[in-house]
Scaffold this motif. Structure first.
Motif, short mmCIF file in Angstrom:
data_model
loop_
_atom_site.label_atom_id
_atom_site.label_comp_id
_atom_site.label_asym_id
_atom_site.label_seq_id
_atom_site.Cartn_x
_atom_site.Cartn_y
_atom_site.Cartn_z
N GLU A 3 -64.16 36.04 58.84
CA GLU A 3 -64.92 34.67 59.56
C GLU A 3 -65.07 33.07 58.79
OE1 GLU A 3 -63.63 33.45 62.30
OE2 GLU A 3 -63.48 35.89 63.40
N ASN A 4 -64.60 32.49 58.77
CA ASN A 4 -64.36 31.24 57.63
C ASN A 4 -66.03 30.67 57.95
OD1 ASN A 4 -63.03 31.62 56.11
ND2 ASN A 4 -61.45 30.02 56.97
N GLU A 5 -66.55 30.47 59.55
CA GLU A 5 -67.73 30.13 60.28
C GLU A 5 -68.06 30.97 60.47
OE1 GLU A 5 -65.79 25.51 60.87
OE2 GLU A 5 -65.92 27.27 62.36
N ILE A 6 -69.61 31.24 60.52
CA ILE A 6 -70.57 32.24 61.38
C ILE A 6 -71.98 31.08 62.77
CG2 ILE A 6 -71.84 32.34 59.65
CD1 ILE A 6 -72.35 35.19 60.11
N PRO A 7 -71.93 31.73 63.26
CA PRO A 7 -72.87 30.71 64.07
C PRO A 7 -74.55 31.02 63.15
CG PRO A 7 -72.01 32.05 65.64
CD PRO A 7 -71.23 32.58 63.91
N ALA A 8 -75.44 30.47 62.80
CA ALA A 8 -76.44 30.15 62.67
C ALA A 8 -77.69 31.33 62.88
CB ALA A 8 -77.69 29.17 62.68
N GLU A 9 -77.38 31.22 64.37
CA GLU A 9 -77.84 32.29 65.29
C GLU A 9 -77.23 34.08 64.47
OE1 GLU A 9 -75.74 30.28 66.66
OE2 GLU A 9 -77.33 28.91 67.50
N GLN A 10 -76.18 34.07 63.97
CA GLN A 10 -75.63 35.35 63.95
C GLN A 10 -76.61 35.69 62.48
OE1 GLN A 10 -71.30 35.65 64.64
NE2 GLN A 10 -72.01 37.98 63.52
N VAL A 11 -75.65 34.92 61.02
CA VAL A 11 -77.04 34.66 60.48
C VAL A 11 -78.34 34.86 60.27
CG1 VAL A 11 -77.63 33.90 57.94
CG2 VAL A 11 -75.55 33.72 59.00
N GLY A 12 -79.44 34.10 61.49
CA GLY A 12 -81.01 34.50 61.60
C GLY A 12 -80.96 36.24 62.14
N GLU A 13 -80.16 36.93 62.55
CA GLU A 13 -80.48 37.75 63.57
C GLU A 13 -79.77 39.02 62.17
OE1 GLU A 13 -80.94 38.75 66.37
OE2 GLU A 13 -80.96 36.93 67.64
N MET A 14 -79.12 38.61 61.70
CA MET A 14 -78.55 40.06 60.64
C MET A 14 -80.34 39.87 59.44
SD MET A 14 -75.00 38.83 58.89
CE MET A 14 -73.68 38.88 59.83
N VAL A 15 -81.15 38.85 58.81
CA VAL A 15 -81.93 38.36 58.54
C VAL A 15 -82.87 39.40 59.25
CG1 VAL A 15 -83.39 37.32 57.58
CG2 VAL A 15 -81.16 36.11 57.29
N MET A 16 -83.29 39.27 60.47
CA MET A 16 -84.19 39.53 60.59
C MET A 16 -84.27 41.57 60.94
SD MET A 16 -85.33 37.16 63.84
CE MET A 16 -84.56 37.75 65.26
N ASP A 17 -83.05 41.49 61.28
CA ASP A 17 -82.82 43.98 61.42
C ASP A 17 -83.18 43.91 59.55
OD1 ASP A 17 -81.84 42.86 63.89
OD2 ASP A 17 -79.45 43.10 62.86
N GLY A 18 -83.14 42.49 58.81
CA GLY A 18 -82.99 43.29 57.32
C GLY A 18 -84.79 43.44 57.19
N LEU A 19 -85.16 42.33 57.73
CA LEU A 19 -86.28 42.64 57.45
C LEU A 19 -87.37 43.38 58.65
CD1 LEU A 19 -87.47 38.33 57.07
CD2 LEU A 19 -87.43 39.56 55.27
N LYS A 20 -87.00 43.34 59.57
CA LYS A 20 -87.65 44.70 60.41
C LYS A 20 -87.64 45.79 59.58
CE LYS A 20 -86.57 44.51 64.65
NZ LYS A 20 -85.98 44.87 65.60
N ALA A 21 -86.56 46.19 58.88
CA ALA A 21 -86.43 47.52 58.71
C ALA A 21 -87.73 46.88 56.61
CB ALA A 21 -84.95 48.27 57.96
#
Length: 126
Positions: free
Chosen positions: A79-97
């Motif tokens: 995708e060329n566009e991604i919702p900010a919520e999806q980016v935030g979820e990716m970051v939170m998954d990484g930070l959780k680990a």
């Protein structure tokens, strides 16, 4: 004598320089909740993660690996566009680990907690 890219001698340049580049497959945009569309900004993501990790035992290298992983996920999504919520979820998954305190810090800003109940629900998710 070696020649430079423009055909002149390398010695004539008299200066050395180094560049670092990141390959970007295409332009990526983040869709905000307001409907605004902004170019993906790696440095903005880096700043927000660094704030969440401040005074935590998280090295800059680990932060950079997390940012690279998020960026790679976005780029390979097709995708060329991604919702900010999806980016935030990716970051939170990484930070959780990586670090639970950094995760809670990031989540508290990202999810805009206005009450302790939101924080406690996220703590239980750990």
């Amino acid at each position: 004598m070696p020649r430079s890219a423009d055909g002149g001698s390398a010695k004539a340049c008299g200066a050395r320089f180094t560049t670092f580049e990141r390959i970007q497959l295409r332009y990526l945009y983040v869709l905000k909740k307001t409907g605004a569309r902004q170019p993906f900004d790696r440095s903005k993501l880096e700043r927000s993660i660094a704030i969440a990790c401040r005074k935590r035992p998280v090295t800059p290298e680990r932060i950079d690996r997390l940012i690279s992983a998020v960026q790679r996920q976005i780029e390979t999504s097709g995708e060329n566009e991604i919702p900010a919520e999806q980016v935030g979820e990716m970051v939170m998954d990484g930070l959780k680990a990586m670090d639970s305190v950094a995760y809670i810090r990031f989540a508290s800003v990202y999810k805009d907690f206005t009450e302790a109940g939101g924080i406690s629900r996220n703590l239980r998710a750990l």
